[in-house]
Design a protein around this motif. Structure first.
Motif, short mmCIF file in Angstrom:
data_model
loop_
_atom_site.label_atom_id
_atom_site.label_comp_id
_atom_site.label_asym_id
_atom_site.label_seq_id
_atom_site.Cartn_x
_atom_site.Cartn_y
_atom_site.Cartn_z
N SER A 41 1.44 -4.04 -7.51
CA SER A 41 1.97 -5.12 -8.33
C SER A 41 3.40 -4.82 -8.75
O SER A 41 3.71 -3.70 -9.15
CB SER A 41 1.10 -5.32 -9.57
OG SER A 41 1.59 -6.39 -10.34
N GLY A 42 4.27 -5.83 -8.63
CA GLY A 42 5.64 -5.70 -9.11
C GLY A 42 6.60 -5.03 -8.15
O GLY A 42 7.76 -4.85 -8.49
N ALA A 43 6.16 -4.70 -6.96
CA ALA A 43 7.04 -4.05 -5.99
C ALA A 43 8.00 -5.08 -5.38
O ALA A 43 7.73 -6.28 -5.39
CB ALA A 43 6.22 -3.39 -4.89
N GLN A 44 9.10 -4.60 -4.86
CA GLN A 44 10.02 -5.48 -4.13
C GLN A 44 9.33 -5.97 -2.86
O GLN A 44 9.39 -7.15 -2.53
CB GLN A 44 11.29 -4.73 -3.78
CG GLN A 44 12.27 -5.54 -2.95
CD GLN A 44 13.51 -4.74 -2.61
OE1 GLN A 44 13.90 -3.82 -3.32
NE2 GLN A 44 14.14 -5.08 -1.52
N SER A 45 8.69 -5.04 -2.15
CA SER A 45 7.95 -5.41 -0.95
C SER A 45 6.79 -4.46 -0.76
O SER A 45 6.79 -3.33 -1.25
CB SER A 45 8.87 -5.37 0.28
OG SER A 45 9.28 -4.05 0.55
N ALA A 46 5.78 -4.95 -0.05
CA ALA A 46 4.61 -4.14 0.28
C ALA A 46 4.34 -4.31 1.76
O ALA A 46 4.29 -5.43 2.27
CB ALA A 46 3.39 -4.59 -0.54
N ARG A 47 4.17 -3.18 2.44
CA ARG A 47 3.91 -3.23 3.88
C ARG A 47 2.83 -2.22 4.22
O ARG A 47 2.91 -1.04 3.84
CB ARG A 47 5.18 -2.90 4.65
CG ARG A 47 5.00 -2.98 6.14
CD ARG A 47 6.33 -2.80 6.84
NE ARG A 47 6.14 -2.74 8.27
CZ ARG A 47 7.10 -2.90 9.14
NH1 ARG A 47 8.32 -3.14 8.73
NH2 ARG A 47 6.85 -2.81 10.42
N ILE A 48 1.83 -2.69 4.95
CA ILE A 48 0.75 -1.82 5.41
C ILE A 48 0.59 -2.07 6.90
O ILE A 48 0.32 -3.19 7.33
CB ILE A 48 -0.57 -2.09 4.65
CG1 ILE A 48 -0.38 -1.75 3.18
CG2 ILE A 48 -1.71 -1.30 5.27
CD1 ILE A 48 -1.58 -1.99 2.32
N ASP A 49 0.80 -1.03 7.69
CA ASP A 49 0.71 -1.13 9.15
C ASP A 49 -0.34 -0.18 9.70
O ASP A 49 -0.42 0.98 9.30
CB ASP A 49 2.06 -0.76 9.80
CG ASP A 49 3.05 -1.89 9.75
OD1 ASP A 49 2.64 -3.05 9.87
OD2 ASP A 49 4.25 -1.61 9.59
N ASP A 50 -1.13 -0.70 10.63
CA ASP A 50 -2.10 0.11 11.37
C ASP A 50 -3.05 0.87 10.43
O ASP A 50 -3.27 2.07 10.59
CB ASP A 50 -1.37 1.07 12.31
CG ASP A 50 -2.31 1.63 13.38
OD1 ASP A 50 -3.37 1.03 13.63
OD2 ASP A 50 -1.99 2.70 13.94
N ALA A 51 -3.58 0.15 9.45
CA ALA A 51 -4.52 0.76 8.49
C ALA A 51 -5.93 0.24 8.76
O ALA A 51 -6.11 -0.82 9.35
CB ALA A 51 -4.10 0.45 7.07
#
Length: 156
Positions: A41-51
């Motif tokens: 919460s509150g991050a500039q961006s969130a990225r999750i790859d190949d999880a």
């Protein structure tokens, strides 16, 4: 498996932070409230790859993953048998301006109320590409696979 109130394995709270997870596996993580494995919460961006998220659960929303108040989020992951007691059996986006879900697979995820695989609330532009939803369900609130609520532009 890990357990917490928010984010059974990872809880990220912060203004302007860039959250990036690659090639991770989350098994049997549990949150009493939101974000069974990950809460951001509150991050500039969130990225999750190949999880991979397997048998993660939340007492409220986002059985595996709950992302809120983020400008952009990009998720590329596999979700199997994840569940939430209210919404977003695998994934909940709340107040994410530009959520993207691509190259994702949702297998037998469920929510008691709405959005068996995904619940997306308040988004300006949603992109969903190369996503498979298999045997996901809700208890009756709608969107056995995906529920979009107040999403202004959608590319499926």
């Amino acid at each position: 498996g890990a357990q917490a109130a928010r984010g059974g394995a990872i809880a990220l709270l912060g203004d302007g932070i860039v959250f990036d997870v690659r090639k991770a596996r989350f098994d049997a993580c549990e949150a009493r409230e939101i974000g069974g494995a990950v809460y951001a919460s509150g991050a500039q961006s969130a990225r999750i790859d190949d999880a991979r998220f397997y048998q993660c659960s939340a007492g409220n929303s986002g059985g595996a993953l709950y992302v809120s108040d983020v400008r952009s989020a990009r998720i590329s992951a596999q979700f199997a048998q994840c569940s939430a007691d209210t919404s977003g059996g695998a994934l909940s986006f709340v107040d994410v301006r530009e959520p993207t879900v691509l190259d994702a697979h949702f297998d037998r995820c469920s929510a008691s109320d709405r959005g068996g695989a995904l619940h997306i609330l308040n988004a300006a532009q949603l992109r969903v590409d190369n996503v498979t939803i298999y045997l996901c369900s809700t208890g009756g609130g709608g969107g056995g696979g995906m529920l979009l609520d107040n999403v202004h532009s959608t590319a499926l």
